[in-house]
Motif scaffolding. Structure first.
Motif, short mmCIF file in Angstrom:
data_model
loop_
_atom_site.label_atom_id
_atom_site.label_comp_id
_atom_site.label_asym_id
_atom_site.label_seq_id
_atom_site.Cartn_x
_atom_site.Cartn_y
_atom_site.Cartn_z
N GLY A 164 0.93 -1.40 -0.16
CA GLY A 164 -0.24 0.48 0.37
C GLY A 164 0.81 1.34 -0.46
O GLY A 164 0.70 2.20 -0.46
N ILE B 203 2.43 1.70 -2.95
CA ILE B 203 1.48 2.72 -3.81
C ILE B 203 1.60 3.36 -3.69
O ILE B 203 1.56 4.62 -5.36
CB ILE B 203 -0.50 1.43 -4.32
CG1 ILE B 203 0.45 -0.37 -5.19
CG2 ILE B 203 -1.18 2.04 -4.83
CD1 ILE B 203 -1.04 -0.79 -4.58
N VAL B 204 1.48 3.80 -3.04
CA VAL B 204 1.27 5.50 -2.46
C VAL B 204 2.35 6.53 -2.56
O VAL B 204 1.85 7.49 -3.46
CB VAL B 204 1.18 6.48 -0.84
CG1 VAL B 204 0.67 7.50 -0.66
CG2 VAL B 204 -0.84 5.22 -0.28
N ALA C 120 1.35 6.84 -6.32
CA ALA C 120 1.26 7.90 -7.17
C ALA C 120 1.60 9.09 -6.97
O ALA C 120 1.27 10.21 -7.67
CB ALA C 120 -0.11 7.21 -6.27
N TRP D 232 -3.35 12.49 -7.07
CA TRP D 232 -3.25 11.05 -7.13
C TRP D 232 -2.70 10.99 -6.11
O TRP D 232 -2.91 9.97 -5.16
CB TRP D 232 -2.70 10.30 -8.23
CG TRP D 232 -3.47 9.90 -9.44
CD1 TRP D 232 -2.94 10.93 -10.87
CD2 TRP D 232 -4.69 9.50 -9.97
NE1 TRP D 232 -3.98 10.02 -11.84
CE2 TRP D 232 -4.68 9.51 -10.53
CE3 TRP D 232 -5.29 7.88 -8.93
CZ2 TRP D 232 -5.84 8.40 -11.88
CZ3 TRP D 232 -6.18 7.95 -9.23
CH2 TRP D 232 -6.40 7.54 -10.48
N SER E 26 -5.23 8.39 -3.02
CA SER E 26 -4.53 7.52 -2.81
C SER E 26 -4.67 7.22 -0.85
O SER E 26 -5.08 6.89 0.14
CB SER E 26 -2.67 7.55 -2.90
OG SER E 26 -3.37 7.39 -4.23
N VAL F 271 -9.07 4.97 -3.87
CA VAL F 271 -8.83 5.62 -5.34
C VAL F 271 -7.04 4.52 -5.24
O VAL F 271 -6.32 5.01 -6.37
CB VAL F 271 -8.47 7.00 -4.39
CG1 VAL F 271 -7.69 8.22 -5.58
CG2 VAL F 271 -9.56 7.87 -4.80
N GLY F 272 -6.29 4.87 -4.26
CA GLY F 272 -5.15 3.99 -4.50
C GLY F 272 -5.50 2.74 -5.59
O GLY F 272 -4.50 2.08 -5.79
N PHE G 80 -5.92 3.73 -8.93
CA PHE G 80 -4.67 4.32 -9.41
C PHE G 80 -3.56 3.02 -9.65
O PHE G 80 -3.19 2.62 -11.27
CB PHE G 80 -3.67 5.25 -8.92
CG PHE G 80 -2.26 5.19 -8.73
CD1 PHE G 80 -1.95 5.99 -10.06
CD2 PHE G 80 -1.31 5.02 -8.62
CE1 PHE G 80 -1.35 6.52 -9.85
CE2 PHE G 80 0.17 4.96 -8.90
CZ PHE G 80 0.56 6.15 -9.66
N ALA G 81 -3.92 2.15 -8.49
CA ALA G 81 -2.66 0.95 -9.10
C ALA G 81 -3.00 -0.44 -10.46
O ALA G 81 -2.50 -0.80 -11.77
CB ALA G 81 -2.29 -0.16 -8.27
N ASN H 45 3.26 -0.56 -11.67
CA ASN H 45 2.31 -1.22 -10.37
C ASN H 45 1.86 -2.24 -10.01
O ASN H 45 1.55 -3.04 -9.13
CB ASN H 45 1.13 -0.61 -9.62
CG ASN H 45 1.10 1.27 -9.79
OD1 ASN H 45 2.34 1.69 -8.73
ND2 ASN H 45 0.83 1.89 -10.38
#
Length: 78
Positions: A13, A16-17, A20, A27, A31, A37-38, A41-42, A49
């Motif tokens: 996680g 991913i942030v 972003a 983004w 996230s 949203v994360g 986005f991924a 990602n």
């Protein structure tokens, strides 16, 4: 198993942030502040990602399985 899953979810996680925020500030903030949203986005940027998303997914499965087999069965009313 539960704690390994939790650790993998946290690492995936956060990764991913970070990705972003590299894409744009919006983004990144989305996230952090809005739950799905994360994940969106991924999936939209899967090429960059795939490893963090895989870590997150494996961590989620381990978290769920570890919690299910923790020995704390739910109380079922007759």
């Amino acid at each position: 198993m539960f704690w390994i899953g939790a650790l993998l979810c946290i690492v995936g996680g956060l990764w991913i942030v970070v990705n972003a925020f590299k894409e744009s500030i919006w983004w990144g903030l989305g996230s952090l502040l809005i739950p799905l949203v994360g994940l969106i986005f991924a999936i939209m940027n899967f090429a960059e990602n795939k490893i963090p998303l895989l870590l997150y997914a494996i961590g989620f499965v381990l978290l769920f399985v570890g919690g299910a087999f923790s020995g704390q069965a739910p109380v079922v009313a007759p």
